[in-house]
Design an enzyme around this catalytic site. Sequence first.
Site, PDB file in Angstrom:
ATOM      1  N   SER B 100       0.822  -1.204   0.000  1.00  0.00           N
ATOM      2  CA  SER B 100       0.000   0.000   0.000  1.00  0.00           C
ATOM      3  C   SER B 100       0.862   1.264   0.000  1.00  0.00           C
ATOM      4  O   SER B 100       1.660   1.460  -0.893  1.00  0.00           O
ATOM      5  CB  SER B 100      -0.927  -0.067   1.207  1.00  0.00           C
ATOM      6  N   ASP B 244      -2.193   6.258  -4.007  1.00  0.00           N
ATOM      7  CA  ASP B 244      -1.074   5.502  -3.455  1.00  0.00           C
ATOM      8  C   ASP B 244      -0.829   4.312  -4.396  1.00  0.00           C
ATOM      9  O   ASP B 244      -1.570   4.128  -5.367  1.00  0.00           O
ATOM     10  CB  ASP B 244      -1.339   5.111  -1.988  1.00  0.00           C
ATOM     11  N   ASP B 246      -1.424   1.212  -4.467  1.00  0.00           N
ATOM     12  CA  ASP B 246      -2.451   0.205  -4.757  1.00  0.00           C
ATOM     13  C   ASP B 246      -3.839   0.812  -4.917  1.00  0.00           C
ATOM     14  O   ASP B 246      -4.837   0.091  -4.932  1.00  0.00           O
ATOM     15  CB  ASP B 246      -2.439  -0.932  -3.732  1.00  0.00           C
ATOM     16  N   ASP B 248      -5.976   2.496  -3.205  1.00  0.00           N
ATOM     17  CA  ASP B 248      -7.084   2.571  -2.250  1.00  0.00           C
ATOM     18  C   ASP B 248      -7.187   3.962  -1.622  1.00  0.00           C
ATOM     19  O   ASP B 248      -8.255   4.426  -1.291  1.00  0.00           O
ATOM     20  CB  ASP B 248      -7.035   1.445  -1.193  1.00  0.00           C
TER      21      ASP B 248
END
Lengths: 455, 451
Positions: B100, B244, B246, B248
């Site tokens: 992440s 970010d 990933d 999310d």
Amino acid sequence: MRARKALRISQVGLRGVVGSGLTAAHVIDFASAFGTFVEPGKPVLIGRDPRASGSMIREGVVAGLLACGHEVVDLGVVSSPVIQHAIRRQDAAGGISISASHNTAEWNALKFFGAKGTYLSTAEANELLDIYHLRKFRLVDWTGVGSLRVDHGAIDPYLDELAAVFDFEQLKRPKVVVDCCNGTSSLILKRLNERFGFHFILINEKPNGRQFAHDPVISADTISMQLAPLMKPLGADVGFQFDVDSDRVGVATEDGVAVSEEMILPLIADYMLPRAHGKLVITNLSSTALLEDIVALRGGKVLRVPVGRQATIDALAAYRSDQIALAGEGTGAVMMSQFEFVYDGIASMLTILSLMVERQLPLGEILAAYPRYVMRKAEEPLTSTRIPELLARLQQQYSSGKINVQDGVRVDWPGEWFHVRVSQTEPILRVICEKKGEAPTALFESLIEQVRESV
Amino acid sequence: MPREHLLKIGVSGIRGVVGEFLTPALACAFGHAFGTYVGRGTVMVGRDTRATGPMLQHAVQCGLLAAGCEVIDLGVLPTPSIQMYVSASKARGGIALTASHNPAEYNALKLFNGRGLFFNNYERDELIDLYHQSEFYQAGNEEIRNVRTDHESAQKLHIARVLKHVDVDVVRARKFRVALDAVNGAGSVMSPSFLKDSLGCDLVAINTDPTQPFPREAEPKPESLGDIAALMRDKNCQIGFAQDPDGDRLAVIDENGRVLDNDDVLALAVEAGLERLPGDVVVNLTTSSVIDDIAARFGRRVYRTPVGEANVVEMIQAVNAAIGGEGSSGGIIFPAVHLCRDSYSGMALFLHRMASTGLTISQLTDRLPRYFRKIGKVGYEHGRLGTLMLQLEDSFPEARLDRTDGLKLIWPEHWIHVRASNTEPILRFSAEAKSETEMNDLYDRVESLLK
């Protein structure tokens, strides 16, 4: 106590029944060990046979090699020889074939190859095992992790190399039936048909990862199952049968006779020896003495070494490569100097076809012209502690012959010999006897009696 | 002495620095445990763009296949897309290889159950027990299945779901000039297509090459978003989005190139969400009171949970909330799309809000009630935590206490929240007040007490 047979980690590599013996954790660790062992900075080539478990093992092998910083080139479902030749051609650091070769479908294995595409020497294999056991892998940091490339084009350059040695036009003449045993040979043979206009008739040609049409081991028994009975009905000149990763071959004659796997090496020697620079033929102590007759006729010399791939590989390394013509076992696995000493069933098949075309004779007649040898084989379960005593007794008992103790006991008389040794892969004692002209009945029975007394 | 942990196997799955610490053997064993836990069904695997992703993905897939699972390789994909596709496709579970917002040397396994939700505490404990017991299901050749590749479906599903919840025509008609910084992460391909093709924006994008390393700090924070802020001023963009690795988390930049405070981002998303849907709001304890003011305007209730996406998600489910999230981490959870942090839902809600109000992003922000916030962290020694918390309580006897997650001291006009991090040996604390002096005063008192 006997070890569980479902997993074996040795100089030959990692082999086991997937799930109950060979697990994902073994694969990751062994691939990491190999990634640590081979030269950094060069790619590592991998390929697999069609076994279903190959998908799992491939993932683990890729992960372990990437973690050691190697570029990985996945050749997909291909034979072991295709991988080995690609390693040399692409100047790779080495390679791994995911294949349990002639074992049944529930088995799988990792076969490791060095920078020239040949099997690891004993010293190298021992180093790899040490790294595996220590589990101190050279895992690179996050900036150096390798990447994967897929290359499904390795078969054609392999065929080009075969085409440079064999006269393909001539070899198309015999009518040939091939039992692929659901393995990788079908991919090569179909390509030979497609690209070079061969007319191989294939059976069990669909790669199947769950179950093979029959036991993939090369023997007269397995050849008799499907291939041999088809010969006459199809009017074929010769039949070939491959194991799953196509490093071994077996034959059936035009008359539907399943030929012993022992005959492959003599047949290849007969054709190749006059064409090879070297004159030495390396084989093990258990294979047929017919080889000596044929090799002598063709001006060569036989060097006998202990049974097992490792002894052959080490013997190869003990000579200059231009001194050696061939090396092989009585299992149908043969390597030739022209093909960089890679066990190769397809090259072996093309050699036998070349012999037939050159002699203009059917295979049955070529074989019939050879001196007749009759071999008897037996296996007895063993009690490990009693073995040295038995072997010592056999040496005393048969002191009239020439004794060789490199691997168990082998005793030679003119026209007759026996070999008693402990299997490397199973807890059994193997007894092999051979006699020129007739069955070695008396010797065989007396040996079996002595072995049984002792175990 | 606080120690930094380069490998952590615990409540958030498995996370570590790749190489010596997070090894292929660990990833494979975790995959094998996961496959054993969810049973012999289909498991989806995807990843962000970290260079260590492919290695870990192959290791995880090795373990999953060894457990008899069928693996669908989703390739490089935002975490929310993976979660949605797991839930829509009736898979047994999913794994995302992504650390992440953590720096590039880290990677991690994020674990999802068959509904595409983060493993809850009970599921996680069971899985970790199974991992430690190492008694994994060992599939034989008869049972071992394949890796199938599907790099398309999840992305399509995700975009379609988001678009159901905005008035696409209204947004498209405005042809917003939008800037994007995808940090060369998992959104590099999907986000430009979402903004340009689906929402009709005039897009100016940077850092959208998934083959390149992260060009800035992975976490989208004001300090690390200078490039997109400059780009926006240069190209006169109306709004900027930064993701970010990933996809999310979402940071938002206004038309003046100012990076919005994460709590304000959530507040604006909540405003947009409540305008569209009935239901309450769920946020964590450390999220700004601005959320309470917004919810009050709509006559809705605010539920507060311990910090952590899984906690917020559980409460959203329990109260059937309209929207929720975590202010400090830039996480907007819009359950109508899926119960996960989703930067795409966030982008859509923002563009929709701008289109429907006709206001600029700075005007929308200015209309929010004004709070002053400051967050800090200090290392702490094991064994000192209880004493520190007691000292805090004693120092502020007049405050209302909430001990759901660490300690929150609440007054009518301001609050302090102190909690131990789940992932690092540090105490995080935040202070919020209506005036800057009051906030600084609170912050300084807490900081000096903790140090």
